[in-house]
Design a protein around this motif. Structure first.
Motif, PDB file in Angstrom:
ATOM      1  N   LEU A 240     -52.987  49.018  -5.105  1.00  0.00           N
ATOM      2  CA  LEU A 240     -53.421  47.700  -4.650  1.00  0.00           C
ATOM      3  C   LEU A 240     -54.923  47.530  -4.833  1.00  0.00           C
ATOM      4  O   LEU A 240     -55.393  46.559  -5.413  1.00  0.00           O
ATOM      5  N   PHE A 241     -55.716  48.492  -4.331  1.00  0.00           N
ATOM      6  CA  PHE A 241     -57.159  48.308  -4.300  1.00  0.00           C
ATOM      7  C   PHE A 241     -57.840  49.659  -4.430  1.00  0.00           C
ATOM      8  O   PHE A 241     -57.393  50.636  -3.853  1.00  0.00           O
ATOM      9  N   THR A 242     -58.918  49.708  -5.205  1.00  0.00           N
ATOM     10  CA  THR A 242     -59.692  50.934  -5.372  1.00  0.00           C
ATOM     11  C   THR A 242     -61.119  50.680  -4.937  1.00  0.00           C
ATOM     12  O   THR A 242     -61.714  49.671  -5.315  1.00  0.00           O
ATOM     13  N   VAL A 243     -61.663  51.598  -4.148  1.00  0.00           N
ATOM     14  CA  VAL A 243     -63.071  51.587  -3.771  1.00  0.00           C
ATOM     15  C   VAL A 243     -63.718  52.751  -4.501  1.00  0.00           C
ATOM     16  O   VAL A 243     -63.302  53.893  -4.341  1.00  0.00           O
ATOM     17  N   ALA A 244     -64.709  52.464  -5.320  1.00  0.00           N
ATOM     18  CA  ALA A 244     -65.407  53.523  -6.038  1.00  0.00           C
ATOM     19  C   ALA A 244     -66.163  54.383  -5.039  1.00  0.00           C
ATOM     20  O   ALA A 244     -66.803  53.871  -4.130  1.00  0.00           O
ATOM     21  N   SER A 245     -66.098  55.687  -5.213  1.00  0.00           N
ATOM     22  CA  SER A 245     -66.719  56.576  -4.232  1.00  0.00           C
ATOM     23  C   SER A 245     -67.906  57.352  -4.786  1.00  0.00           C
ATOM     24  O   SER A 245     -68.366  58.293  -4.168  1.00  0.00           O
ATOM     25  N   ASP A 246     -68.398  56.967  -5.966  1.00  0.00           N
ATOM     26  CA  ASP A 246     -69.555  57.677  -6.518  1.00  0.00           C
ATOM     27  C   ASP A 246     -70.423  56.718  -7.325  1.00  0.00           C
ATOM     28  O   ASP A 246     -70.109  55.553  -7.463  1.00  0.00           O
ATOM     29  N   ASP A 247     -71.507  57.227  -7.865  1.00  0.00           N
ATOM     30  CA  ASP A 247     -72.431  56.406  -8.636  1.00  0.00           C
ATOM     31  C   ASP A 247     -72.096  56.393 -10.125  1.00  0.00           C
ATOM     32  O   ASP A 247     -72.833  55.831 -10.922  1.00  0.00           O
ATOM     33  N   GLU A 248     -71.016  57.018 -10.529  1.00  0.00           N
ATOM     34  CA  GLU A 248     -70.672  57.125 -11.937  1.00  0.00           C
ATOM     35  C   GLU A 248     -69.704  56.043 -12.389  1.00  0.00           C
ATOM     36  O   GLU A 248     -69.057  56.162 -13.396  1.00  0.00           O
ATOM     37  N   THR A 249     -69.567  54.971 -11.615  1.00  0.00           N
ATOM     38  CA  THR A 249     -68.564  53.970 -11.899  1.00  0.00           C
ATOM     39  C   THR A 249     -68.998  52.913 -12.897  1.00  0.00           C
ATOM     40  O   THR A 249     -68.187  52.204 -13.447  1.00  0.00           O
ATOM     41  N   GLY A 250     -70.281  52.757 -13.105  1.00  0.00           N
ATOM     42  CA  GLY A 250     -70.746  51.718 -14.002  1.00  0.00           C
ATOM     43  C   GLY A 250     -70.704  50.342 -13.387  1.00  0.00           C
ATOM     44  O   GLY A 250     -70.886  49.348 -14.060  1.00  0.00           O
TER      45      GLY A 250
ATOM     46  N   THR B 293     -59.216  54.820 -20.755  1.00  0.00           N
ATOM     47  CA  THR B 293     -58.007  54.059 -20.448  1.00  0.00           C
ATOM     48  C   THR B 293     -58.049  53.322 -19.117  1.00  0.00           C
ATOM     49  O   THR B 293     -57.476  52.251 -18.998  1.00  0.00           O
ATOM     50  N   ARG B 294     -58.682  53.872 -18.110  1.00  0.00           N
ATOM     51  CA  ARG B 294     -58.668  53.219 -16.810  1.00  0.00           C
ATOM     52  C   ARG B 294     -60.067  52.836 -16.391  1.00  0.00           C
ATOM     53  O   ARG B 294     -61.005  53.614 -16.499  1.00  0.00           O
ATOM     54  N   LEU B 295     -60.177  51.632 -15.870  1.00  0.00           N
ATOM     55  CA  LEU B 295     -61.471  51.114 -15.446  1.00  0.00           C
ATOM     56  C   LEU B 295     -61.909  51.762 -14.144  1.00  0.00           C
ATOM     57  O   LEU B 295     -61.120  51.919 -13.222  1.00  0.00           O
ATOM     58  N   ALA B 296     -63.169  52.122 -14.092  1.00  0.00           N
ATOM     59  CA  ALA B 296     -63.734  52.692 -12.872  1.00  0.00           C
ATOM     60  C   ALA B 296     -64.294  51.564 -12.013  1.00  0.00           C
ATOM     61  O   ALA B 296     -64.429  50.437 -12.453  1.00  0.00           O
ATOM     62  N   GLY B 297     -64.627  51.880 -10.793  1.00  0.00           N
ATOM     63  CA  GLY B 297     -65.261  50.904  -9.909  1.00  0.00           C
ATOM     64  C   GLY B 297     -64.297  50.337  -8.891  1.00  0.00           C
ATOM     65  O   GLY B 297     -63.180  50.809  -8.721  1.00  0.00           O
ATOM     66  N   TRP B 298     -64.752  49.320  -8.210  1.00  0.00           N
ATOM     67  CA  TRP B 298     -63.923  48.626  -7.226  1.00  0.00           C
ATOM     68  C   TRP B 298     -62.993  47.701  -7.996  1.00  0.00           C
ATOM     69  O   TRP B 298     -63.437  46.956  -8.869  1.00  0.00           O
ATOM     70  N   LYS B 299     -61.709  47.756  -7.693  1.00  0.00           N
ATOM     71  CA  LYS B 299     -60.781  46.904  -8.424  1.00  0.00           C
ATOM     72  C   LYS B 299     -59.537  46.599  -7.593  1.00  0.00           C
ATOM     73  O   LYS B 299     -59.140  47.369  -6.725  1.00  0.00           O
ATOM     74  N   LEU B 300     -58.953  45.468  -7.894  1.00  0.00           N
ATOM     75  CA  LEU B 300     -57.701  45.027  -7.300  1.00  0.00           C
ATOM     76  C   LEU B 300     -56.635  45.223  -8.360  1.00  0.00           C
ATOM     77  O   LEU B 300     -56.771  44.723  -9.480  1.00  0.00           O
TER      78      LEU B 300
END
Length: 181
Positions: free
Chosen positions: A166-176, A133-140
């Motif tokens: 507002l903004f997400t910074v991925a904190s691991d290598d599992e984000t794709g 349901t929710r996208l991983a990774g860096w996102k606005l």
């Protein structure tokens, strides 16, 4: 700067640029009416007693809304911090291409008529609902993953309005997410 003085007497360190986003590249409802540039910086050191609304043992984040026209002398290169806690707190310079994608809220916040189809998709693919349901990774924008807890409503301490991501910074290598350099 968050690190004005440290107990050991070391000098303050420069904030590190994490993202710079122009409204023309990523339009959305989060933009203040008189601003068209979002700059996100952080202190590259862990903070055990960060300001309210920021995670313990993390870099302190600073969000700057600006008008691009007011930036008349851009820096050739940002100042380097005098020290940092982890290499992960020093993002490597790169450019990203924005892509509009659909992100959904926590599975229990979806309308009840959608849940059976989601449960079947989770069963069929073997992935958890968060992955689907929710996208991983860096996102606005979008929705938080809530992978450690159930959803919590955060309210503005000034006006009591419900806040949105507002903004997400991925904190691991599992984000794709693959970031080109």
């Amino acid at each position: 700067m968050p690190d004005e003085v440290e107990p050991a007497g070391r000098p303050a360190t420069a904030m590190v640029p994490v993202a710079q986003i122009f409204e023309r590249d990523m339009p959305g409802p989060w933009w203040p009416s008189d601003r068209d540039l979002l700059q996100i910086l952080w202190c590259p050191n862990e903070h055990w007693d960060p300001p309210a609304q920021q995670a313990d043992v993390s870099p302190i984040v600073e969000v700057r809304w600006r008008r691009a026209a007011d930036v008349d002398t851009p820096l050739e290169a940002p100042p380097s911090p005098s020290r940092h806690s982890e290499d992960g707190y020093l993002p490597e310079p790169c450019t990203l291409t924005g892509e509009l994608l659909t992100d959904f809220p926590f599975r229990e916040q979806l309308p009840s008529e959608i849940r059976p189809a989601l449960q079947e998709l989770v069963r069929r693919t073997g992935n958890g609902g968060d992955v689907i349901t929710r996208l991983a990774g860096w996102k606005l924008g979008g929705w938080p993953t809530w992978h450690l807890t159930h959803p919590v409503v955060f309210r503005c301490r000034t006006c009591e309005t419900d806040m949105t991501l507002l903004f997400t910074v991925a904190s691991d290598d599992e984000t794709g997410v693959i970031v080109g350099r």
